[in-house]
Design an enzyme around this catalytic site. Structure first.
Site, PDB file in Angstrom:
ATOM      1  N   LYS A 143      35.834 -15.610 -52.594  1.00 56.99           N
ATOM      2  CA  LYS A 143      35.094 -15.425 -53.854  1.00 56.99           C
ATOM      3  C   LYS A 143      35.779 -16.157 -55.025  1.00 56.99           C
ATOM      4  O   LYS A 143      36.832 -16.751 -54.852  1.00 56.99           O
ATOM      5  CB  LYS A 143      34.952 -13.937 -54.147  1.00 56.99           C
ATOM      6  CG  LYS A 143      33.993 -13.231 -53.168  1.00 56.99           C
ATOM      7  CD  LYS A 143      32.584 -13.789 -53.241  1.00 56.99           C
ATOM      8  CE  LYS A 143      31.549 -13.006 -52.464  1.00 56.99           C
ATOM      9  NZ  LYS A 143      31.749 -12.964 -51.024  1.00 56.99           N
TER      10      LYS A 143
HETATM   11  C1  LIG Z   1      25.724 -11.003 -51.968  1.00 60.50           C
HETATM   12  C2  LIG Z   1      26.908 -10.262 -51.434  1.00 60.50           C
HETATM   13  N1  LIG Z   1      26.961  -8.932 -51.588  1.00 60.50           N
HETATM   14  C3  LIG Z   1      28.008  -8.204 -51.150  1.00 60.50           C
HETATM   15  C4  LIG Z   1      29.074  -8.803 -50.495  1.00 60.50           C
HETATM   16  C5  LIG Z   1      30.161  -7.933 -49.961  1.00 60.50           C
HETATM   17  O1  LIG Z   1      31.421  -8.221 -50.429  1.00 60.50           O
HETATM   18  P1  LIG Z   1      32.711  -7.988 -49.500  1.00 60.50           P
HETATM   19  O2  LIG Z   1      32.813  -9.136 -48.563  1.00 60.50           O
HETATM   20  O3  LIG Z   1      33.834  -7.954 -50.477  1.00 60.50           O
HETATM   21  O4  LIG Z   1      32.542  -6.693 -48.795  1.00 60.50           O
HETATM   22  C6  LIG Z   1      29.071 -10.197 -50.316  1.00 60.50           C
HETATM   23  C7  LIG Z   1      30.194 -10.851 -49.641  1.00 60.50           C
HETATM   24  O5  LIG Z   1      30.146 -11.962 -49.175  1.00 60.50           O
HETATM   25  C8  LIG Z   1      27.955 -10.942 -50.783  1.00 60.50           C
HETATM   26  O6  LIG Z   1      27.889 -12.266 -50.615  1.00 60.50           O
END
Ligand SMILES: Cc1ncc(COP(=O)(O)O)c(C=O)c1O
Length: 370
Positions: free
Chosen positions: A180
């Site tokens: 990210k």
């Molecule tokens: C649109 C979206 N929502 C939620 C998430 C979830 O984040 P995490 O990977 O930190 O659990 C991601 C992760 O790639 C995402 O792209």
């Protein structure tokens, strides 16, 4: 190989991690306090609750809002499955909706059509970092009492009408996973402006434990006594992950500028390719997480292979969730179904050299000149 995404980290992160080691406690503690405070400053937010992932942040948000089994949550089908999993983890029903064909953001007319008596929340996804139409969503919230939980996993650092994303909806959730805009290795954060909800989020984040009157997370100041007042989860961030995040936050502006610079260069080089449709994104306000183009004329998969043969990674974000076995519906989503055959993400991260960017650009141009 030119990777599509990766984090950027080094000595500064190691230094922060070392100081977490020196302190002698790697779990939920003072580094998490510090990280939450720095996030508050950066986002200009009143309250921030750090979590172990962006997915757990979304799930926790729905739990804190008391979204119940059978309640409906409207969400764009075109999102990472994490948004859907967070909803179904709360035993609620994800109601997929269509996106606009040009921005790939939640279509407000489609949202209105999906609202039913059981709709308790809407989860806009700021795809690629580009904010959804929050103005319309806040009107829906006001008129119909529906909660807004922003999936801002892609949008850390983006602004909307001059204010950073983080606090437009009832709850905003960020992700700091390994690719990210900033990373904690794994991590997430919730921004919320209602003190009562914040209290609930903090208690639910750590197994429903209520340590009354404790203002610091420092384990040295922690007493032995506590009460358990709610169903909770083990969703807290650790000192170790927060340490990495603290070092990353110091570089966030540099990271965002470099991401913007690469996107602006892609746009200027691809704008005259007739088979490429660019998304209308204002990079002066968006902190881009992915760079997505629409490849017209059934050429997308050939382009993926062409780039792969040149050691360039690309990808399709995302397989629409209504097409997955677990979430399949009989409804069609014309725009989502169409763009699913066209979307392509090209390499975007802060470790790309000017030469890497140029290799990507010239390869894409070469493909379309044939
Ligand atoms: C649109 C979206 N929502 C939620 C998430 C979830 O984040 P995490 O990977 O930190 O659990 C991601 C992760 O790639 C995402 O792209």
């Amino acid at each position: 190989m030119i990777k599509i995404a990766r984090g950027s980290f080094g000595e500064e992160e190691l230094e922060e991690v070392r100081s977490a080691f020196d302190y002698g406690y790697l779990g939920l503690g003072h580094k998490v306090d510090e990280f939450e405070n720095e996030l508050k400053k950066f986002l200009n937010a009143n309250y921030v609750v750090a979590t172990n992932t962006g997915t757990s942040a979304l799930h926790l948000a729905l739990e804190a809002l008391e979204i119940k089994p059978g309640d409906e949550v409207i969400v764009p089908s075109l999102t990472f499955v994490a948004s859907f999993q967070a909803i179904s983890a709360a035993r609620a029903v994800p109601i997929p909706c269509d996106v606009y064909p040009d921005t790939l953001l939640m279509d407000m007319e489609a949202v209105n059509e999906k609202i039913s008596k059981r709709t308790r929340a809407i989860m806009p996804v700021h795809y690629g970092g580009n904010p959804c139409d929050m103005k319309t969503l806040l009107e829906i919230k006001k008129d119909r009492g529906i909660r807004i939980v922003e999936d801002a996993a892609h949008a850390f650092g983006s602004t909307y009408f001059g204010k950073k994303i983080g606090g437009f909806g009832d709850i905003t959730c960020f992700s700091f996973d390994s690719i990210k805009n900033i990373t904690c290795a794994e991590g997430g954060a919730i921004v919320c402006n209602e003190p009562g909800l914040v209290e609930k989020l903090k208690i639910k984040r750590l197994l429903g434990i209520d340590r009354k009157n404790q203002t610091s997370l420092s384990w040295k100041e922690r007493g032995w006594s506590y009460d358990v007042v709610d169903q909770g989860f083990r969703y807290h961030m650790s000192n170790l992950n927060a340490a990495i995040g603290l070092a990353q936050l110091k570089k966030v502006e540099t990271f965002i500028s470099r991401r913007r610079e690469i996107c602006v260069q892609y746009v200027s080089e691809f704008k005259n390719i007739s088979s490429v449709q660019l998304l209308p994104v204002d990079y002066s306000v968006v902190a881009p997480h992915i760079f997505v183009i629409l490849v017209l004329g059934n050429k997308r998969d050939k382009l993926i292979q062409f780039l792969k043969d040149r050691d360039i990674e690309s990808s399709v974000p995302y397989v629409p969730n209504h097409l997955h076995s677990f979430y399949r519906t009989n409804t069609s989503f014309p725009n989502t179904d169409k763009v699913f055959n066209e979307i392509l993400a090209l390499p975007l991260h802060t470790e790309l050299s000017d030469e890497d960017v140029w290799v990507v650009i010239s390869s894409v141009k070469e493909f379309f000149s044939k």
